[in-house]
Motif scaffolding. Structure first.
Motif, PDB file in Angstrom:
ATOM      1  N   VAL A  54       0.851  -1.171   0.000  1.00 20.79           N
ATOM      2  CA  VAL A  54       0.000   0.000   0.000  1.00 20.79           C
ATOM      3  C   VAL A  54       0.896   1.233   0.000  1.00 20.79           C
ATOM      4  CG1 VAL A  54      -0.150   0.014   2.521  1.00 20.79           C
ATOM      5  CG2 VAL A  54      -1.915   1.156   1.187  1.00 20.79           C
ATOM      6  N   ASP A  55       0.436   2.287  -0.656  1.00 14.86           N
ATOM      7  CA  ASP A  55       1.170   3.549  -0.675  1.00 14.86           C
ATOM      8  C   ASP A  55       0.618   4.481   0.398  1.00 14.86           C
ATOM      9  OD1 ASP A  55       2.870   2.876  -2.729  1.00 14.86           O
ATOM     10  OD2 ASP A  55       1.500   3.552  -4.300  1.00 14.86           O
ATOM     11  N   VAL A  56       1.510   5.090   1.143  1.00 16.61           N
ATOM     12  CA  VAL A  56       1.138   6.027   2.208  1.00 16.61           C
ATOM     13  C   VAL A  56       1.821   7.355   1.935  1.00 16.61           C
ATOM     14  CG1 VAL A  56       1.394   6.566   4.663  1.00 16.61           C
ATOM     15  CG2 VAL A  56       0.717   4.266   3.951  1.00 16.61           C
ATOM     16  N   GLU A  57       1.056   8.426   2.067  1.00 15.19           N
ATOM     17  CA  GLU A  57       1.594   9.766   1.849  1.00 15.19           C
ATOM     18  C   GLU A  57       1.547  10.541   3.162  1.00 15.19           C
ATOM     19  OE1 GLU A  57       1.052  12.444  -1.908  1.00 15.19           O
ATOM     20  OE2 GLU A  57      -0.562  12.923  -0.488  1.00 15.19           O
ATOM     21  N   LEU A  58       2.630  11.255   3.428  1.00 13.88           N
ATOM     22  CA  LEU A  58       2.737  12.026   4.662  1.00 13.88           C
ATOM     23  C   LEU A  58       3.124  13.457   4.308  1.00 13.88           C
ATOM     24  CD1 LEU A  58       4.357  10.965   7.967  1.00 13.88           C
ATOM     25  CD2 LEU A  58       5.233  13.006   6.855  1.00 13.88           C
ATOM     26  N   ARG A  59       2.459  14.422   4.960  1.00  6.84           N
ATOM     27  CA  ARG A  59       2.765  15.830   4.743  1.00  6.84           C
ATOM     28  C   ARG A  59       3.004  16.508   6.084  1.00  6.84           C
ATOM     29  NH1 ARG A  59       1.332  17.791  -0.375  1.00  6.84           N
ATOM     30  NH2 ARG A  59       0.231  16.262  -1.671  1.00  6.84           N
ATOM     31  N   GLY A  60       3.837  17.534   6.046  1.00  5.11           N
ATOM     32  CA  GLY A  60       4.106  18.279   7.265  1.00  5.11           C
ATOM     33  C   GLY A  60       5.131  19.359   7.017  1.00  5.11           C
ATOM     34  N   THR A 110      -3.421   1.873  12.697  1.00  9.67           N
ATOM     35  CA  THR A 110      -2.531   2.177  13.821  1.00  9.67           C
ATOM     36  C   THR A 110      -1.342   3.007  13.367  1.00  9.67           C
ATOM     37  OG1 THR A 110      -3.159   0.131  14.949  1.00  9.67           O
ATOM     38  CG2 THR A 110      -1.083   1.156  15.630  1.00  9.67           C
ATOM     39  N   LEU A 111      -0.773   2.631  12.235  1.00 11.16           N
ATOM     40  CA  LEU A 111       0.381   3.354  11.719  1.00 11.16           C
ATOM     41  C   LEU A 111       0.024   4.801  11.396  1.00 11.16           C
ATOM     42  CD1 LEU A 111       3.259   3.569  10.609  1.00 11.16           C
ATOM     43  CD2 LEU A 111       2.376   2.710   8.426  1.00 11.16           C
ATOM     44  N   LEU A 112      -1.080   5.015  10.708  1.00 14.26           N
ATOM     45  CA  LEU A 112      -1.464   6.376  10.338  1.00 14.26           C
ATOM     46  C   LEU A 112      -1.705   7.236  11.581  1.00 14.26           C
ATOM     47  CD1 LEU A 112      -3.860   5.611   7.341  1.00 14.26           C
ATOM     48  CD2 LEU A 112      -1.495   6.426   7.242  1.00 14.26           C
ATOM     49  N   GLY A 113      -2.308   6.635  12.605  1.00 13.80           N
ATOM     50  CA  GLY A 113      -2.532   7.374  13.844  1.00 13.80           C
ATOM     51  C   GLY A 113      -1.225   7.760  14.520  1.00 13.80           C
ATOM     52  N   ARG A 114      -0.270   6.821  14.540  1.00 19.90           N
ATOM     53  CA  ARG A 114       1.038   7.112  15.154  1.00 19.90           C
ATOM     54  C   ARG A 114       1.784   8.182  14.364  1.00 19.90           C
ATOM     55  NH1 ARG A 114       2.748   2.333  17.947  1.00 19.90           N
ATOM     56  NH2 ARG A 114       0.948   1.692  19.215  1.00 19.90           N
ATOM     57  N   LEU A 115       1.702   8.121  13.051  1.00 23.56           N
ATOM     58  CA  LEU A 115       2.376   9.128  12.229  1.00 23.56           C
ATOM     59  C   LEU A 115       1.773  10.509  12.453  1.00 23.56           C
ATOM     60  CD1 LEU A 115       2.809   7.193   8.850  1.00 23.56           C
ATOM     61  CD2 LEU A 115       4.594   7.729  10.523  1.00 23.56           C
ATOM     62  N   ASP A 132      -0.549  15.647   8.070  1.00 25.10           N
ATOM     63  CA  ASP A 132      -1.467  14.709   7.427  1.00 25.10           C
ATOM     64  C   ASP A 132      -0.720  13.423   7.093  1.00 25.10           C
ATOM     65  OD1 ASP A 132      -3.853  13.778   6.375  1.00 25.10           O
ATOM     66  OD2 ASP A 132      -3.389  14.484   4.362  1.00 25.10           O
ATOM     67  N   ALA A 133      -1.400  12.310   7.284  1.00 24.76           N
ATOM     68  CA  ALA A 133      -0.858  11.004   6.895  1.00 24.76           C
ATOM     69  C   ALA A 133      -2.031  10.159   6.450  1.00 24.76           C
ATOM     70  CB  ALA A 133      -0.128  10.352   8.071  1.00 24.76           C
ATOM     71  N   ARG A 134      -1.973   9.667   5.230  1.00 25.44           N
ATOM     72  CA  ARG A 134      -3.110   8.915   4.702  1.00 25.44           C
ATOM     73  C   ARG A 134      -2.650   7.907   3.659  1.00 25.44           C
ATOM     74  NH1 ARG A 134      -7.403  12.088   2.918  1.00 25.44           N
ATOM     75  NH2 ARG A 134      -6.784  13.699   4.409  1.00 25.44           N
ATOM     76  N   ARG A 135      -3.529   6.956   3.402  1.00 28.50           N
ATOM     77  CA  ARG A 135      -3.308   5.995   2.327  1.00 28.50           C
ATOM     78  C   ARG A 135      -3.641   6.659   0.995  1.00 28.50           C
ATOM     79  NH1 ARG A 135      -7.393   0.997   1.181  1.00 28.50           N
ATOM     80  NH2 ARG A 135      -6.420   0.189  -0.707  1.00 28.50           N
ATOM     81  N   VAL A 136      -2.818   6.397  -0.015  1.00 29.39           N
ATOM     82  CA  VAL A 136      -3.039   6.962  -1.343  1.00 29.39           C
ATOM     83  C   VAL A 136      -4.023   6.067  -2.084  1.00 29.39           C
ATOM     84  CG1 VAL A 136      -1.991   7.661  -3.518  1.00 29.39           C
ATOM     85  CG2 VAL A 136      -0.746   7.963  -1.369  1.00 29.39           C
ATOM     86  N   GLY A 137      -5.113   6.689  -2.613  1.00 31.57           N
ATOM     87  CA  GLY A 137      -6.165   5.911  -3.259  1.00 31.57           C
ATOM     88  C   GLY A 137      -5.748   5.284  -4.571  1.00 31.57           C
ATOM     89  N   GLY A 138      -4.866   5.899  -5.335  1.00 29.37           N
ATOM     90  CA  GLY A 138      -4.378   5.333  -6.583  1.00 29.37           C
ATOM     91  C   GLY A 138      -5.275   5.579  -7.771  1.00 29.37           C
ATOM     92  N   ARG A 139      -6.272   6.476  -7.645  1.00 30.02           N
ATOM     93  CA  ARG A 139      -7.152   6.731  -8.794  1.00 30.02           C
ATOM     94  C   ARG A 139      -6.729   7.969  -9.538  1.00 30.02           C
ATOM     95  NH1 ARG A 139     -13.009   6.812  -6.511  1.00 30.02           N
ATOM     96  NH2 ARG A 139     -11.956   7.710  -4.737  1.00 30.02           N
TER      97      ARG A 139
END
Length: 702
Positions: free
Chosen positions: A625-631, A682-687, A695-702
């Motif tokens: 899965v792809d995860v994107e993080l911003r800050g 859990t990972l997204l919450g910790r990030l 922001d930390a979220r899974r990338v939808g890929g669309r």
């Protein structure tokens, strides 16, 4: 001028002799007290290192700086012993400034929590007894303070350790200084009847010796001394007058073996009738501190009551010295499992017990409760508060009072401001900073953020929010759940069906339980992970994803036999996602998320190649899965992110990052191999909890 040989001479001396030589400049009274301490420690069988630590601490306290040069030559274990005595001084200071509501139990627990080498306890007991023996020379208020400290801390510790030789004297001396009139009255009563009592004891011993000799039981007999404090305690507990106490007259029988103990008991009961209900078998059922003996009471000569104790010589030695009789220290020896177990056992042994808990209960608990699982922290007033290990300063606030927790907005640990997620250690002083308004945060209920780790505190926060308006809870829960679904890139979730998974009647009830933390986001992710009654066909296809192999049965393919099945790279579906299959040329069935834009384009071009697939049995597998993080960029941010990912468990397959120099914004993207939705959530919450991450979220890929 000193030579190398002269410098080496003291180092070759025994540790105690070297310490004794260093203490020569101390006043005569201090040196005499030191010798008394050494004598008591030798009586307890303590090693040379323990004795030396007592002398070195006396020197450091009497002449600050005098031992500075010697400290560099000490082995680490000796330094721990000396440091432990210094740590104990903090407890004595807290005892001196304690308020009316502050109990000694918490101070005893704190003492044991901050001491890392339990040999220090023996030194503290010996030092206190040496001080009590000379306390009559002190001013009255100092003598009473010393006696109160002894009564509150040292005598109970000696009792729980079973060190009777020190325990009785500590109790009697403390009682003498705290209750002088009562002490003198009981002492006078003992003296008035001493001659009659000694004559009675002598007659009883003669009869016992004759009976034991005739039976061939070899034994040593003696009158048992009765201590004034124990007499007063029994009079007070049972509401008896001095004349009504039967065990003022007591004898002790020491034999060679356990068999001889019971043989002697039978002979005693055949010689004199025993009193019903006054027999205790501490040989078969030892006390929690290891005490073993047979106790009985009989109607002795002249029809007077007589207490008889029967034990072996080894039991007597163990009873007099308690734990010290069984615990020896090897200088320079490393700690092993047995050594650590004994330390844990002593810590449990020294903990106070509630009313009604007998020694059998305590002993039964040793097997399952050996490890310390509490921390003992101080309030600003010096009161000792014990909490579960891992509790945070916010948990501490709720432990003090519910309103203190609700109004908490910050905390100080040993005078320094710390985050509310900080877990204090034993001995730390915690101060809670509050506002005038009670307004807990909903984030405190999130396990991702780690604000609260005790069930009691969490329930208090939930109770506060339950009192809030229904609409506010629904709105908060909706916002929390929608935010989580967006982070997981799940746009089409049947919330009514999800509510039913938790046996809730409506979506609003789901929102409320999420808002109150009764249903966690991790539980939501787990529910989304579970397949919704999939139709399993007779055969199931294996699933392969970049670098990760999947067991057969992870997907079931409707209407198709065994085919190679792969997860599409464009949308990277996870178990629980609605999915569809597309029959490729030469690569089997490619599985896409149902809302995948790439799948939509393929379906418009070749609709006949789109087939229905559904998630089947999911074993222990990994999905990419792809995860994107911003800050906003800061020093160590990438390290913190990578550490968080590693701690949660996903494997990093690929990563990239970019910093916008002008704005300071940072974007990171990771391809991760995750186990399931729950791990991803859990990972997204910790990030999101990391500083500077917006922001930390899974990338939808669309």
């Amino acid at each position: 001028m000193k030579t190398a040989k002269d410098d080496a001479r003291p180092l070759a001396m025994p540790l105690t002799e070297r310490a004794r030589e260093a203490c020569a400049p101390l006043p005569a009274a201090a040196r005499a007290e030191g010798e008394t301490i050494i004598e008591l420690l030798r009586l307890l069988g303590c090693d040379d290192e323990t004795c030396a630590s007592a002398l070195w601490f006396s020197l450091m306290r009497g002449m600050p700086g005098a031992a500075d040069e010697a400290v560099a030559t000490w082995p680490p274990s000796l330094r721990r012993l000396v440091d432990g005595q210094g740590e104990a001084e903090k407890v004595w200071a807290l005892h001196a400034q304690r308020g009316r509501t502050s109990g000694a139990e918490g101070l005893r627990r704190l003492l044991l929590a901050i001491i890392r080498d339990l040999r220090v306890v023996f030194v503290l007991l010996a030092r206190q007894l040496a001080a009590m023996r000379t306390a009559m020379a002190l001013p009255d208020h100092e003598r009473r303070e010393l006696a109160q400290l002894t009564s509150d801390i040292h005598a109970p510790l000696a009792n729980r350790l079973g060190i009777w030789q020190l325990k009785w004297e500590l109790e009697d001396l403390a009682f003498r200084y705290l209750e002088p009139d009562t002490y003198r009255r009981i002492a006078r009563l003992l003296d008035e009847r001493r001659a009659d009592r000694e004559r009675f004891i002598a007659s009883s011993l003669d009869q016992l010796r004759h009976v034991l000799d005739d039976a061939g039981v070899r034994a040593d007999l003696a009158g048992r001394p009765k201590h004034i404090f124990s007499i007063w305690k029994k009079m007070k507990k049972k509401g008896l007058e001095f004349s009504d106490l039967y065990d003022i007259r007591a004898v002790r029988i020491l034999v060679d073996s356990v068999a001889d103990c019971y043989a002697a008991l039978g002979l005693v009961h055949s010689l004199w009738p025993h009193l019903p209900g006054e027999f205790d078998d501490y040989v078969a059922r030892p006390k929690g501190n290891g005490y073993r003996s047979l106790h009985t009471a009989v109607l002795g000569p002249e029809g007077k009551t007589l207490e008889v104790q029967i034990r072996t010589h080894e039991m007597h030695r163990a009873n007099e010295l308690g734990v010290a009789a069984h615990w020896r220290y090897k200088e320079g020896g490393g700690a092993d499992a047995e050594f650590e177990a004994k330390i844990a056992w002593m810590r449990k042994l020294l903990e106070p017990r509630g009313e009604g808990e007998d020694d059998a209960d305590l002993a039964a608990g040793f097997a399952t409760e050996l490890m310390e699982d509490r921390v003992y922290v101080l309030s600003p007033k010096g009161e000792v508060i014990d909490m579960p290990r891992g509790a945070t300063v916010l948990d501490f606030a709720y432990h003090i009072h519910t309103e203190v927790g609700h109004r908490c907005r910050g905390a100080k640990l040993n005078g320094r401001i710390v985050p509310l997620t900080t877990a204090p250690r034993s001995g730390d002083r915690v101060e809670i900073l509050t506002t005038k308004v009670s307004e807990p945060s909903r984030d405190w209920l999130s396990s991702h953020h780690g604000y609260l780790n005790t069930t009691r505190a969490k329930e208090k926060v939930r109770s506060w929010f339950r009192r809030e308006a229904h609409d506010a809870n629904v709105a908060a829960g909706r916002l929390t759940l929608e935010k989580e679904l967006r982070r997981l890139a799940l746009d089409d979730v049947d919330l009514q069906k999800l509510a039913g998974t938790f046996r809730l009647k409506s979506v609003d009830e789901l929102y409320i339980t999420v808002a109150l933390g009764e249903v966690t986001l991790g539980q939501v992710a787990r529910a989304l992970q579970e397949p919704a009654e999939p139709e399993i066909t007779q055969s199931a296809a294996p699933v392969a994803s970049r670098g990760a192999q999947h067991d057969r049965g992870a997907l079931s393919i409707e209407g198709i036999g065994n085919l190679l099945t792969t997860l599409a790279r464009c949308c990277q579906p996870l178990p629980g996602d609605p999915v569809c299959g597309f029959i490729t040329r030469g690569r089997g069935v490619s599985v896409h998320r149902a809302d995948c834009a790439s799948l939509a384009r393929l379906a418009r071009k070749d609709p006949d190649r789109v087939i229905d697939v559904s998630w089947g049995r999911v074993d222990v597998q990994n999905y990419e899965v792809d995860v994107e993080l911003r800050g906003y960029d800061r020093k160590g941010l990438q390290k913190d992110v990578a550490t968080t990912i590693s701690n949660v468990g996903p494997h990093i397959v690929a990563s990239s990052s970019r910093v916008h120099v002008r704005t300071g914004e940072v974007e990171m993207r990771f391809t991760l191999r995750v186990r399931d939705y729950e791990q991803l959530s859990t990972l997204l919450g910790r990030l999101m909890a990391l500083p500077n991450v917006t922001d930390a979220r899974r990338v939808g890929g669309r």
